[in-house]
Motif scaffolding. Sequence first.
Motif, PDB file in Angstrom:
ATOM      1  N   SER A 173       0.832  -1.204   0.000  1.00 12.75           N
ATOM      2  CA  SER A 173       0.000   0.000   0.000  1.00 12.75           C
ATOM      3  C   SER A 173       0.865   1.252   0.000  1.00 12.75           C
ATOM      4  N   PHE A 174       1.957   1.201   0.721  1.00 16.68           N
ATOM      5  CA  PHE A 174       2.881   2.339   0.735  1.00 16.68           C
ATOM      6  C   PHE A 174       3.485   2.562  -0.652  1.00 16.68           C
ATOM      7  N   MET A 175       3.712   1.497  -1.413  1.00 13.89           N
ATOM      8  CA  MET A 175       4.215   1.639  -2.783  1.00 13.89           C
ATOM      9  C   MET A 175       3.226   2.422  -3.646  1.00 13.89           C
ATOM     10  N   LEU A 176       1.924   2.230  -3.396  1.00 15.97           N
ATOM     11  CA  LEU A 176       0.916   3.015  -4.124  1.00 15.97           C
ATOM     12  C   LEU A 176       1.040   4.494  -3.773  1.00 15.97           C
ATOM     13  N   GLY A 177       1.389   4.775  -2.516  1.00 18.57           N
ATOM     14  CA  GLY A 177       1.632   6.157  -2.139  1.00 18.57           C
ATOM     15  C   GLY A 177       2.826   6.736  -2.868  1.00 18.57           C
ATOM     16  N   LEU A 178       3.899   5.953  -2.993  1.00 24.28           N
ATOM     17  CA  LEU A 178       5.074   6.421  -3.735  1.00 24.28           C
ATOM     18  C   LEU A 178       4.752   6.628  -5.211  1.00 24.28           C
ATOM     19  N   LEU A 179       3.866   5.799  -5.745  1.00 23.76           N
ATOM     20  CA  LEU A 179       3.444   5.982  -7.137  1.00 23.76           C
ATOM     21  C   LEU A 179       2.813   7.358  -7.332  1.00 23.76           C
ATOM     22  N   GLY A 180       1.970   7.764  -6.387  1.00 26.42           N
ATOM     23  CA  GLY A 180       1.396   9.109  -6.465  1.00 26.42           C
ATOM     24  C   GLY A 180       2.452  10.183  -6.388  1.00 26.42           C
ATOM     25  N   LEU A 181       3.476   9.966  -5.558  1.00 24.29           N
ATOM     26  CA  LEU A 181       4.531  10.965  -5.404  1.00 24.29           C
ATOM     27  C   LEU A 181       5.331  11.136  -6.689  1.00 24.29           C
ATOM     28  N   VAL A 182       5.716  10.030  -7.332  1.00 24.17           N
ATOM     29  CA  VAL A 182       6.554  10.147  -8.525  1.00 24.17           C
ATOM     30  C   VAL A 182       5.772  10.772  -9.685  1.00 24.17           C
ATOM     31  N   GLN A 183       4.445  10.691  -9.665  1.00 25.27           N
ATOM     32  CA  GLN A 183       3.659  11.371 -10.685  1.00 25.27           C
ATOM     33  C   GLN A 183       3.480  12.850 -10.356  1.00 25.27           C
ATOM     34  N   PHE A 184       3.529  13.180  -9.069  1.00 23.73           N
ATOM     35  CA  PHE A 184       3.311  14.569  -8.683  1.00 23.73           C
ATOM     36  C   PHE A 184       4.565  15.425  -8.858  1.00 23.73           C
ATOM     37  N   VAL A 185       5.742  14.860  -8.630  1.00 21.34           N
ATOM     38  CA  VAL A 185       6.978  15.646  -8.684  1.00 21.34           C
ATOM     39  C   VAL A 185       7.134  16.390 -10.009  1.00 21.34           C
ATOM     40  N   PRO A 186       6.995  15.717 -11.179  1.00 20.16           N
ATOM     41  CA  PRO A 186       7.104  16.503 -12.422  1.00 20.16           C
ATOM     42  C   PRO A 186       6.007  17.543 -12.568  1.00 20.16           C
ATOM     43  N   LEU A 187       4.817  17.260 -12.030  1.00 22.61           N
ATOM     44  CA  LEU A 187       3.747  18.247 -12.079  1.00 22.61           C
ATOM     45  C   LEU A 187       4.117  19.485 -11.278  1.00 22.61           C
ATOM     46  N   ALA A 188       4.664  19.277 -10.092  1.00 22.80           N
ATOM     47  CA  ALA A 188       5.036  20.406  -9.240  1.00 22.80           C
ATOM     48  C   ALA A 188       6.130  21.251  -9.876  1.00 22.80           C
ATOM     49  N   ILE A 189       7.083  20.581 -10.530  1.00 20.20           N
ATOM     50  CA  ILE A 189       8.218  21.295 -11.109  1.00 20.20           C
ATOM     51  C   ILE A 189       7.826  22.008 -12.401  1.00 20.20           C
ATOM     52  N   LEU A 190       7.029  21.358 -13.229  1.00 20.04           N
ATOM     53  CA  LEU A 190       6.779  21.858 -14.584  1.00 20.04           C
ATOM     54  C   LEU A 190       5.486  22.645 -14.735  1.00 20.04           C
ATOM     55  N   THR A 191       4.640  22.699 -13.707  1.00 20.87           N
ATOM     56  CA  THR A 191       3.361  23.407 -13.847  1.00 20.87           C
ATOM     57  C   THR A 191       3.527  24.868 -14.270  1.00 20.87           C
ATOM     58  N   PRO A 192       4.421  25.667 -13.655  1.00 23.13           N
ATOM     59  CA  PRO A 192       4.577  27.048 -14.132  1.00 23.13           C
ATOM     60  C   PRO A 192       4.996  27.106 -15.595  1.00 23.13           C
ATOM     61  N   VAL A 193       5.867  26.200 -16.015  1.00 20.51           N
ATOM     62  CA  VAL A 193       6.306  26.170 -17.407  1.00 20.51           C
ATOM     63  C   VAL A 193       5.144  25.799 -18.331  1.00 20.51           C
TER      64      VAL A 193
END
Length: 426
Positions: free
Chosen positions: A52-72
Amino acid sequence: MPTSPLAIRDFRLFWIARFCAVLATMGMVVIIGYQVYDVARADYGMSIREASFMLGLLGLVQFVPLAILTPVAGWTADRFERRTVARFANAIDMTVALALGWFTLNEQLTLPLLFTLAALHGVARVFVGPSMSAITPNIVPPELLPKAIALSSIAWQSASVAGPALGGFLYAAEPSAPYWTAAALMLVPIVALTPIRRIVPPAMARDVHPVRQMVDGLSYVRGHRFLFGAITLDLFAVLLGGATAMLPVFARDILHVGTEGLGLLRAAPAVGAALVASVFAVRPLRHNVGVKMLLAVGAFGVLTVIFGVSRSLPLSLFVLALLGAADMLSVYVRSSLVQLHTPDMMRGRVSAVSGLAISASNELGELQSGLFAAVLGPVGAVVFGGGAAVVIAGAWSYLFPELRRTRTFDPPSQMLPQALEEEKPA
């Protein structure tokens, strides 16, 4: 003047593009989540809580590029031709689907590989969101925008119904089939967006640095308490109350219904949402829209708690459908108000901020669910999150009284804040 957005050819093409893109994406996402959980359990020997924790990490790895690239991504949608940006982003996502299909077919999946491809999927999504969202106000008149948003939501929600179910059944027949199907579907928006008239944003001031223009999107939202309150309400309510990340756990180890049941569980909220969106497409909300949005968020939390304690598949599906209906009402009001309260020169950047909030609530919500599931168990994590969403709805009604005082969708007469005056071309 047309009475329906569907009378406009460009909107019909846009609707088809959105439906097929979401159908492909939802089919991919549900299978990626199941494969992460299944690989963690079967190949790595993890316990239910560890997987279940791996599913949480899956959400994190999808969010990181969103957080970085959203302004761009927001700046790109306001700087370049919006159809081109959307088509290019869909092409990246199609490449990810092809890669997942190949590795699945050859039984070479590992957790690092799944996380890497999920992150690339997040990169594509961050550019699709602002560019697609900013197209709609340019192809329909303002009077039809609430109906257009409802119809666009029907495309999203109906694809969200069919996508997970289709992905689940295709996976049961052949594990790589959902990805080949998704890749084929992603060709449709690339083709369908081409005949739409060119969507060129208003010219930006040449003497303002691109980084400043990116930051201005955040400044615009932060400077408007109404927009800031509406966006953050969705952010925190879904961040804490979302149960989507735990659906693979419920399907495999609590309700014991397998991938076919997982597809039904993922589709159930979209069924309720699609029905509500269909009603709004014919009879849009007109009065007390702010209060209704707050009540819908509260209902979303209560229904999440009920789902967490259910051990019956029919009851779980019914509750998830109601949950989706409540969420659709909230999303419909927020999306309409955000679009109508934003000038066209800022729509890409404001849509990017709104998209970041949605993605943060979804992907970081998966991380939060995974972390809480590791401590409280998956049931405890879902119940706690639903209760927290109810608290958020009550708190925001007092922290942002502008929300409950909003009666209609009518935009303000002056939308451009004084802080952005220097960005206007001379």
